[in-house]
Design a protein around this motif. Structure first.
Motif, mmCIF file in Angstrom:
data_model
loop_
_atom_site.group_PDB
_atom_site.id
_atom_site.type_symbol
_atom_site.label_atom_id
_atom_site.label_comp_id
_atom_site.label_asym_id
_atom_site.label_seq_id
_atom_site.Cartn_x
_atom_site.Cartn_y
_atom_site.Cartn_z
ATOM 1 N N CYS A 95 0.826 -1.212 0.000
ATOM 2 C CA CYS A 95 0.000 0.000 0.000
ATOM 3 C C CYS A 95 0.859 1.261 0.000
ATOM 4 O O CYS A 95 0.442 2.316 -0.483
ATOM 5 C CB CYS A 95 -0.894 0.049 1.249
ATOM 6 N N TYR A 96 2.051 1.144 0.569
ATOM 7 C CA TYR A 96 2.880 2.322 0.806
ATOM 8 C C TYR A 96 3.677 2.688 -0.435
ATOM 9 O O TYR A 96 4.225 1.835 -1.110
ATOM 10 C CB TYR A 96 3.806 2.080 2.001
ATOM 11 N N ARG A 97 3.720 3.974 -0.700
ATOM 12 C CA ARG A 97 4.446 4.517 -1.840
ATOM 13 C C ARG A 97 5.287 5.698 -1.370
ATOM 14 O O ARG A 97 5.018 6.274 -0.311
ATOM 15 C CB ARG A 97 3.468 4.991 -2.921
ATOM 16 N N GLY A 127 3.450 8.711 -0.207
ATOM 17 C CA GLY A 127 2.409 8.486 0.803
ATOM 18 C C GLY A 127 2.964 8.602 2.207
ATOM 19 O O GLY A 127 4.145 8.804 2.430
ATOM 20 N N ALA A 161 1.303 7.745 6.501
ATOM 21 C CA ALA A 161 0.653 6.736 7.325
ATOM 22 C C ALA A 161 -0.774 6.494 6.838
ATOM 23 O O ALA A 161 -1.412 7.381 6.254
ATOM 24 C CB ALA A 161 0.645 7.191 8.781
ATOM 25 N N PHE A 162 -1.272 5.287 7.083
ATOM 26 C CA PHE A 162 -2.638 4.926 6.706
ATOM 27 C C PHE A 162 -3.408 4.460 7.934
ATOM 28 O O PHE A 162 -2.863 3.736 8.774
ATOM 29 C CB PHE A 162 -2.644 3.784 5.677
ATOM 30 N N LEU A 201 6.034 -2.478 10.515
ATOM 31 C CA LEU A 201 5.180 -1.296 10.583
ATOM 32 C C LEU A 201 5.364 -0.645 11.946
ATOM 33 O O LEU A 201 5.822 -1.281 12.901
ATOM 34 C CB LEU A 201 3.701 -1.660 10.393
ATOM 35 N N ARG A 207 2.522 3.345 9.802
ATOM 36 C CA ARG A 207 3.518 3.735 8.802
ATOM 37 C C ARG A 207 4.587 2.650 8.725
ATOM 38 O O ARG A 207 4.669 1.784 9.602
ATOM 39 C CB ARG A 207 4.161 5.071 9.167
ATOM 40 N N LEU A 208 5.408 2.697 7.687
ATOM 41 C CA LEU A 208 6.449 1.688 7.519
ATOM 42 C C LEU A 208 7.448 1.750 8.673
ATOM 43 O O LEU A 208 7.810 2.828 9.141
ATOM 44 C CB LEU A 208 7.180 1.893 6.192
#
Length: 251
Positions: free
Chosen positions: A11-13, A16, A18-19, A48, A56-57
């Motif tokens: 999902c992370y780019r 981007g 945090a989701f 994460l 976030r990563l």
């Protein structure tokens, strides 16, 4: 479960942040309970991190990524040449490799003047919109060139090349000169000159200098970029670490 965990991480780019859990569930198509369980496991493993009510990563991914042998060895060999190129130009310097139809940035040294650039270490951009990407594309074989030209060309700015015929001409010019130019195609107000790095018949990487459009003087920058790229290519072909007494490129 590994496939589902990969969906979450994917999902992370670069652009981007945090989701929230609901966003991760929507992006992956996973049930919210499944997404919650996976995120908890990934947090426990350091892949994460919790940021309030979002994810976030994690730092563990950076540690693992820095250990990838091919990129680690390339970066270590390239650093002296990138530093010399920076000293010669005092501008932002990039090192990138190709992944599919994108360039992935392995290293970046900031110039003295801050530039609004979309590039970042570990980030990716279309090959056709960047100097580094064009240099890689020009020396990665005819099959890739035809594959790229057969698809719609991405547009990052109004100056991005979206005409296949125009891009083909640019690729042919790069193959002759060994230099790739990009003028405001990835970011407005910024131009770039790049050169491929070889460890065999095709380019394994490319390096570049990005400068504000107002002071983009290719004739002054080209010798320094070419010298750095050729020096790094010699080191990679010899299989040695980059020497500390490598002649510095001159702008």
């Amino acid at each position: 479960m590994l496939d589902k965990a990969a969906l979450v991480l994917d999902c992370y780019r670069p652009d981007g942040g945090a989701f929230r859990l609901t966003e991760i569930a929507a992006l992956t198509g996973l049930a919210k309970t499944t997404a919650f369980r996976l995120c908890a496991d990934l947090v426990r493993l350091g892949l994460l991190e919790r940021d309030g009510d979002a994810y976030r990563l994690g730092g563990k991914l950076f540690e693992l990524g820095s250990l990838v042998p091919r990129r680690y060895d390339l970066r270590e060999a390239a650093l002296p040449f990138l530093q010399d190129l920076f000293e010669a130009t005092h501008e932002t310097v990039h090192l990138g490799v190709r992944e599919g139809h994108d360039v992935v940035y392995v290293e970046r040294i900031h110039g003295h003047q801050a530039l609004a650039l979309p590039s970042r270490i570990g980030g990716r951009l279309p090959l056709t919109c960047t100097g580094v990407g064009k240099a890689l594309l020009a020396f990665s074989g005819d099959e890739l060139t035809e594959e790229v030209l057969a698809r719609p060309l991405p547009r990052l700015t109004p100056h991005s090349v979206t005409d296949p015929a125009r891009l083909r001409t640019a690729i042919e010019q790069i193959q002759v000169s060994g230099l790739a130019y990009e003028e405001q195609e990835a970011a407005l107000g910024v131009s770039c000159i790049a050169s491929p790095v070889f460890d065999g018949p095709t380019a394994v990487a490319a390096l570049s200098v990005a400068v504000p459009r107002a002071r983009f003087h290719p004739a002054q920058l080209a010798p320094a970029v070419r010298t750095a790229a050729l020096g790094l290519s010699r080191v990679l072909r010899s299989g040695r670490a980059a020497p500390h007494n490598t002649p510095r490129p001159t702008a």
